[in-house]
Scaffold this motif. Structure first.
Motif, PDB file in Angstrom:
ATOM      1  N   MET A   1      29.474  -8.490  26.837  1.00  0.00           N
ATOM      2  CA  MET A   1      29.867  -7.488  25.848  1.00  0.00           C
ATOM      3  C   MET A   1      28.728  -6.513  25.589  1.00  0.00           C
ATOM      4  O   MET A   1      28.931  -5.294  25.476  1.00  0.00           O
ATOM      5  N   VAL A   2      27.514  -7.033  25.514  1.00  0.00           N
ATOM      6  CA  VAL A   2      26.367  -6.146  25.303  1.00  0.00           C
ATOM      7  C   VAL A   2      26.153  -5.277  26.537  1.00  0.00           C
ATOM      8  O   VAL A   2      25.812  -4.084  26.437  1.00  0.00           O
ATOM      9  N   TRP A   3      26.390  -5.831  27.734  1.00  0.00           N
ATOM     10  CA  TRP A   3      26.162  -5.063  28.957  1.00  0.00           C
ATOM     11  C   TRP A   3      27.146  -3.903  29.086  1.00  0.00           C
ATOM     12  O   TRP A   3      26.814  -2.857  29.648  1.00  0.00           O
TER      13      TRP A   3
ATOM     14  N   GLY B   1      17.821  -7.469  24.371  1.00  0.00           N
ATOM     15  CA  GLY B   1      18.990  -7.173  23.548  1.00  0.00           C
ATOM     16  C   GLY B   1      20.288  -7.632  24.150  1.00  0.00           C
ATOM     17  O   GLY B   1      21.347  -7.063  23.843  1.00  0.00           O
ATOM     18  N   MET B   2      20.288  -8.602  25.026  1.00  0.00           N
ATOM     19  CA  MET B   2      21.487  -9.044  25.721  1.00  0.00           C
ATOM     20  C   MET B   2      22.069 -10.322  25.109  1.00  0.00           C
ATOM     21  O   MET B   2      22.923 -10.964  25.730  1.00  0.00           O
TER      22      MET B   2
ATOM     23  N   ARG C   1      22.608  -0.752  27.215  1.00  0.00           N
ATOM     24  CA  ARG C   1      22.006  -0.715  28.547  1.00  0.00           C
ATOM     25  C   ARG C   1      20.851   0.266  28.592  1.00  0.00           C
ATOM     26  O   ARG C   1      19.822   0.019  29.227  1.00  0.00           O
ATOM     27  N   ALA C   2      20.990   1.377  27.906  1.00  0.00           N
ATOM     28  CA  ALA C   2      19.899   2.366  27.883  1.00  0.00           C
ATOM     29  C   ALA C   2      18.657   1.794  27.211  1.00  0.00           C
ATOM     30  O   ALA C   2      17.528   1.975  27.687  1.00  0.00           O
TER      31      ALA C   2
END
Length: 803
Positions: free
Chosen positions: A191-193, A273-274, A199-200
């Motif tokens: 979901m984070v990806w 942050g993943m 991603r930035a």
């Protein structure tokens, strides 16, 4: 992690408890009582009573209420001493007015009015303290009730029966829970990806992430060899005494640096942050998991070293030590895996069956490791020198074996929480015990380095006391490991600081510290005054040495007694309640300790009258020697053979004592000499006179005397009577004079008569034969007498019949 946080919280509570009380009670005395808002306290106590009575109140809420009650209790305890100084003054004023008049009696109006005024004033002054004491009792009772409730809940949780993890019917549900956790972690990352912004940010932070991963890889993988090389360099530059110390301190890098690597790994994952909610909990658990594993490996390397030195606590062969290091790492892995399972699954509130099945393999592995570790430690039982530490370790080995068997069995039956409360605390206890041993050795090595002594200095009194103190300080940690609540330990500390009640006085540890400090000061002043008397003042007086010693000893006893009285008064300890104990003690002294009291009184008499002084040569009870020391109970006499004889003082007072050197050291020596009959008596007397006068220690005024004491059919008996300047040398003078007598008599042709031979010991066989012969002779003599007596008796009877 929770255990570490609980331990840190305990330290903070112990340090900050008084500060919390000071926030509520800023000033002592009446101002403190006035600052307490009793209405606020009553409202808070009422709410607490209502929530305690509600069985649905959570344990966390009860702990919160307990913390508030503990703060109020501390403040109320301090407020109990409100107006204490003023109350004491008013009571003294009332006592100064004399006793109240009895019924039917009157007193002056002025005194009566003043008594009433003081009584009313006393009531007003006591009111804040009474209110504070009532509030203190209420708070203390509520705290006890909360503690009892929490302990009951804790016991219920341990005895709670879950679905058995050995039941195959519970395995599918557990598999679903495990796969669900893995999928949630994957879904959170996916979901984070899919978020472009996330991603930035990931790509922007990529250099930092790669740097942190590199640091983590270097610290976790390559640090051990670097630390070992660094330790070798320190050992080469350190002294022989300091090698162990520096080696141990440098080896701490094997724990600190890899743990920092795990921190860097966690920071890299967070920077990426993943992670979601579950992933964040797992990431936060990584540093603690790494610390546990690396600390376990370090403890294992210290407990089972590759190179075993002499005097090792666990004398094991190399293969057994390697196994011990491997088992230590496995224990760390077991604890880390349990921490990972808890972080990933407990927050999702899975069923008891899922938790039991997922926990059972970890508990089983931990139990097997504990069993194997117990067997490994038990192999040291064949050591020749079984020290006290080794015996303790053997007891610990048996305990580990029992826990290793009982834990998995309980978990298999469904008592998973009980098994958890056995397996993991046993592992942590073993680690803490090992750490204590390592620290105790470190203290000994540091002490040997400080005093610049050999390795034997590590077993002296100071390191042993330091190790004992460290073990006592670790007892709260053991309690926390085995499930004690932090509030239980703080409650024990509160009870300890409050002290205990004796009569109308509350005695606290502060009172004991004041007593000890004042007594030590008084004792030191007494010793300083004794030293000044002994070395400066008394040597300039005409008092003899024995009197000086007696005076110094008496001042020492009086000083210690006065120091004890002043210390008791300074601590505010009321001894009036000990009157009954003192009466019973006097009865015990009268019956059981009368001999000790007799010796004590005799010692005082000896120190005052001084019939015997230190340095005198005395004879008492068949013992001769020099008086070395006189105490209040006994006197130490050193004999000529350099033996110490302890004589009770009562024997010196009630018995017969010969003091050879009371007023001077001179004394008479008598040397008997026997020569053959027919010797020239004048010649013998002249030779003996010359020998006596030539003796350096002999006093010539009055001159030595040679006396012909008598004669027998074969010898003439002479005596040399000489007064010596120092009777302590009588033995050596006697020996020297005998040598000279033999030399002169041999040169003059005078024959010395040897002393008579001692009587031969009687032959027991001949003695028995003689006794038997005498018995037969007596029996033969008694027979005719008996016959005659019988005839006379018969004749008397015949005459009586004729009459």
């Amino acid at each position: 992690m929770s255990l570490l946080l609980r331990w840190l919280a305990l330290v903070l509570v112990l340090l900050a408890g008084p500060l919390a009380a000071q926030e509520m009670v800023a000033q002592p005395g009446a101002e403190a009582a006035a600052q307490l808002d009793y209405e606020d306290w009553r409202r808070m106590a009422s709410r607490a009573e209502a929530e305690i009575a509600e069985r649905r109140t959570s344990s966390d809420r009860l702990e919160e209420i307990r913390t508030q009650l503990a703060q109020w209790r501390t403040a109320l305890l301090t407020a109990q001493n409100a107006n204490s100084a003023r109350i004491a003054t008013v009571r003294e004023q009332i006592a100064a007015l004399g006793p109240a008049p009895a019924e039917g009696e009157t007193e002056a109006d002025e005194i009566s009015r003043r008594r009433q005024e003081l009584a009313q004033q006393l009531v007003k002054l006591q009111a804040p303290g009474i209110a504070a004491e009532e509030g203190y009792r209420r708070a203390d009772g509520l705290i006890r009730e909360i503690d009892r409730t929490l302990r009951e809940r804790q016991a219920d949780e341990l005895l709670q029966l879950w679905p058995s993890p050995l039941n195959p019917g519970n395995w599918p549900e557990a598999a679903v829970g495990f796969s669900d956790t893995v999928l949630r972690l994957w879904d959170e990352a996916a979901m984070v990806w899919t978020d472009r912004k996330a991603r930035a940010e990931l790509f922007d932070s990529l250099p930092l992430i790669l740097a942190l991963l590199g640091v983590a890889l270097a610290l976790v993988v390559y640090v051990r060899r670097w630390v070992e090389r660094f330790t070798e360099r320190l050992q080469q530059g350190a002294s022989v005494r300091g090698r162990k110390v520096w080696s141990l301190l440098a080896s701490l890098g094997e724990v600190i640096l890899p743990t920092l690597g795990m921190v860097a790994l966690a920071a890299a994952l967070i920077a990426a942050g993943m992670t979601g909610e579950i992933g964040a909990q797992v990431v936060r658990a990584l540093p603690l998991m790494g610390f546990v594993i690396f600390a376990a490996a370090w403890l294992g390397a210290r407990a089972f070293p590759r190179v075993q030195h002499e005097g090792a606590v666990l004398p094991l062969p190399p293969e057994r030590r390697a196994e011990g290091r491997f088992l230590a790492v496995l224990m760390g892995l077991v604890v880390a895996v349990e921490r990972l399972r808890s972080a990933a699954m407990d927050a999702q509130a899975y069923s008891d069956a899922t938790t039991a099945v997922m926990s059972f393999p970890i508990l089983l592995t931990g139990g097997l490791i504990l069993m194997r570790t117990g067997r490994l430690l038990h192999q040291a039982r064949d050591a020749e020198d079984k020290s006290y530490v080794l015996r303790l370790l053997l007891v610990l080995a048996r305990g580990l074996t029992v826990v290793g068997v009982a834990g998995p069995v309980l978990a298999g039956l469904g008592y998973v929480q009980a098994a958890t409360a056995l397996i993991y605390p046993a592992i942590l206890t073993l680690g803490l015990v090992t750490l204590l041993f390592i620290l105790q050795r470190l203290i000994g090595d540091v002490w040997a380095l400080i005093v610049k002594a050999d390795e034997q200095a590590a077993d002296t009194l100071v390191p042993v006391l330091a190790g004992f103190t460290m073990t006592l300080a670790a007892l709260p940690v053991f309690a926390l490991i085995w499930g004690a609540r932090l509030s239980d330990l703080t409650e024990l500390w509160t009870r300890f600081t409050e002290g205990f009640q004796m009569g109308e006085t509350r005695i606290s540890p502060t009172d004991f510290m004041i007593f000890a400090g004042v007594f030590v000061i008084g004792y030191m002043l007494t010793r300083l005054f004794q030293g000044a008397l002994r070395t400066t003042i008394l040597p300039k007086t005409r008092m003899e040495q024995g009197g000086q010693t007696a005076l110094v000893s008496g001042i020492g006893y009086v000083g210690i007694f006065l120091a004890a009285l002043v210390a008791i008064n300074a601590a505010g300890i009321d001894l009036s309640g000990l009157a009954i104990v003192a009466g019973a003690l006097s009865v015990g002294i009268g019956f059981g300790l009368q001999q000790i009291v007799s010796n004590f009184i005799s010692g005082i008499i000896l120190l005052v009258e001084r019939p015997v002084s230190e340095g005198d040569w005395i004879e008492v009870g068949g013992v001769q020697g020099r008086v070395r020391a006189i105490s209040v109970r006994s006197t130490r006499i050193e004999t000529f053979d350099r033996n110490d004889v302890i004589v009770p003082n009562a024997d010196l007072i009630t018995g017969r004592v010969t003091n050879w050197t009371r007023f001077n050291l001179s004394g008479r020596l008598i040397v008997p000499v026997s020569v053959a009959m027919g010797s020239d008596t004048r010649q013998v007397a002249r030779i003996l006179q010359e020998i006596a006068e030539a003796q350096p220690l002999a006093i010539l005024k009055p001159p030595p005397m040679v006396v012909l004491m008598g004669y027998t059919t074969n010898q003439l008996n002479f005596e040399i009577r000489v007064i010596l300047r120092d009777v302590n040398f009588s033995i050596s003078v006697r020996s020297d004079m005998n040598h000279r007598i033999l030399e002169r008599f041999k040169a003059e042709g005078i024959h010395i008569v040897p002393p008579p031979a001692p009587p031969a010991e009687p032959d027991p066989v001949k003695t028995a034969q003689t006794v038997l012969a005498l018995a037969d002779l007596v029996q033969e003599e008694r027979a005719p007498l008996a016959k005659r007596a019988g005839r006379k008796g018969q004749a008397g009877n015949d005459k009586g019949e004729e009459r």
